[in-house]
Every structure is written in structure tokens, then in C-alpha cells.
Design a protein around this motif. Structure first.
Motif, PDB file in Angstrom:
ATOM      1  N   LYS A   1       1.058  -1.167  -0.045  1.00 29.45           N
ATOM      2  CA  LYS A   1      -0.009  -0.021   0.107  1.00 29.45           C
ATOM      3  C   LYS A   1       0.778   1.266  -0.026  1.00 29.45           C
TER       4      LYS A   1
ATOM      5  N   THR B   1       1.349   4.931   0.947  1.00 28.67           N
ATOM      6  CA  THR B   1       0.917   5.951   2.247  1.00 28.67           C
ATOM      7  C   THR B   1       1.929   7.221   2.298  1.00 28.67           C
TER       8      THR B   1
ATOM      9  N   SER C   1      -7.001  -0.986  -2.413  1.00 30.17           N
ATOM     10  CA  SER C   1      -6.358  -1.683  -1.849  1.00 30.17           C
ATOM     11  C   SER C   1      -4.724  -1.512  -1.848  1.00 30.17           C
ATOM     12  N   ASP C   2      -4.333  -0.670  -2.828  1.00 34.81           N
ATOM     13  CA  ASP C   2      -2.805  -0.329  -3.056  1.00 34.81           C
ATOM     14  C   ASP C   2      -2.698   1.123  -2.697  1.00 34.81           C
ATOM     15  N   PHE C   3      -3.576   1.956  -1.989  1.00 31.73           N
ATOM     16  CA  PHE C   3      -3.212   3.168  -1.461  1.00 31.73           C
ATOM     17  C   PHE C   3      -4.229   3.702  -0.531  1.00 31.73           C
ATOM     18  N   VAL C   4      -3.796   4.531   0.358  1.00 34.61           N
ATOM     19  CA  VAL C   4      -4.736   5.193   1.627  1.00 34.61           C
ATOM     20  C   VAL C   4      -5.393   6.232   0.884  1.00 34.61           C
TER      21      VAL C   4
END
Length: 201
Positions: free
Chosen positions: A117, A119, A165-168
Motif C-alpha cells: 500500500k 501511504t 487496496s494499494d493506497f490510502v
């Protein structure tokens, strides 16, 4: 903070250089107490601000003769730098204006090898404060897309407003308002329009 002004040359945007933590504090006092007429503040970049404040804490240690090596930092030093920036973010949050932070992204590594992820590229406690104090946390990237009719490749700038699913990401919205998953070729007007029930397109 990074002294990169080429993108705003000739735009009429006012800028201020920050060279010390006292400059950070003085800026807040000015915006809080003076009739300045500004309604928006951009901090570019917050990631560099964190590095800057850590370096200043190290210089302070050398000046106090606590250490002869300005690069030898303790957990206490990082904690002090983090607390200074958390307080600054909290102070800016109280201003009657829009405040935006540009932050670099970093990948969270799982099992030492897989990036799971993206962030904010700051210590976890500082990132948590930014999430908590902000109404909107978004992930910005440039994607190459292919136009179906012409097979022409084109770059699209996209501001992702909903977590994936891959970044906030995070969006605190007024009751009844909805947030799209992303803005294509985002502008400040489009972002602010989301909070005024305007059509962001």
C-alpha cells in the motif's frame, strides 16, 4: 520548503520561504492575527518539512554540545521533530482557510519484499495525525491511457479520493454529500466544489 517555484511563476500566487521552525510558527501567527486576505494555503512539501525539522533538531543538539555528530539522532530527537510538526498541523487546522499539504508517497512493505500500500512518506505517528486532522486525504498519480478510437496514448492525471487496496485515502464529507472515487485532471476549484455540492466536472 523545497524552493521549487517554477510551476507558479507569473501566476500571481504569493509564496513564503520557510528556513526554520520559527518561520513555521511566525507564518501561523501572521495568518491567525493579520487581515491578510488569503483563503488558501499550500504547504509544499510536508515530507520535506519533516526532514527539515529533524535536521534542525540535530543542529540544536550540536549547538548545545550534546553531540558532536549532527547526523547521530536518537528516537527522542525524531519524537521532538514529530511533535513540533504535529503541533504545527494542529495550529494550521484552526485557521479559517483551506490548508493543503503535498506529501510524497511511500510503499508499506509486507514480509520484507512486497509493497502492499502507498501511504504518506513521514513517520507513522505524523502520518496518523495528518489523517486525523484532515478532511480529505487523496492519492495522486499520472496514468498512461489509450484512446480506443485512435489508439493514441495519453497521460491522465488522477486524484484518487476513495481508499483502495494499494493506497490510502480518506474523505470526511457533509451529511448527504457524496464523494466520487477520483477526479481526472484535478484542480483546486474541482476539489473545493466537492464540498459545496457543485458539479466537479
Amino acid at each position: 520548503i523545497e524552493d521549487g517555484y517554477l510551476s507558479v511563476v507569473g501566476s500571481g500566487i504569493s509564496k513564503v520561504d520557510l528556513a526554520s521552525y520559527k518561520d513555521f510558527q511566525d507564518l501561523f501567527v501572521y495568518l491567525k492575527s493579520q487581515p491578510h486576505g488569503f483563503d488558501t494555503l499550500w504547504v509544499d512539501s510536508f515530507t520535506e518539512a519533516q526532514r527539515f525539522v529533524v535536521a534542525e533538531v540535530a543542529r540544536d543538539k550540536v549547538n548545545r554540545r550534546e553531540s558532536k555528530d549532527p547526523y547521530k539522532l536518537s528516537l527522542e530527537d525524531y519524537g521532538l521533530a514529530t511533535e513540533r510538526l504535529r503541533q504545527w498541523v494542529w495550529d494550521l487546522r484552526s485557521l479559517p482557510m483551506h490548508v493543503f499539504y503535498v506529501c510524497l508517497a511511500k510503499g508499506v512493505i509486507a514480509k520484507g519484499e512486497i509493497v502492499v500500500k502507498q501511504t504518506i512518506a513521514t513517520p507513522a505517528k505524523l502520518a496518523d495525525s495528518l489523517y486525523a486532522y484532515s478532511d480529505l486525504v487523496a492519492y495522486y498519480n499520472v496514468e498512461e491511457v489509450t484512446i480506443t478510437e485512435t489508439q493514441e496514448k495519453r497521460e491522465v492525471r488522477r486524484l484518487h479520493l476513495q481508499p483502495a487496496s494499494d493506497f490510502v485515502a480518506k474523505a470526511r464529507m457533509p451529511v448527504g454529500a457524496t464523494m466520487p472515487s477520483a477526479l481526472v485532471n484535478p484542480t483546486l476549484d474541482k476539489i473545493i466544489a466537492l464540498y459545496h455540492n457543485d458539479d466537479p466536472k
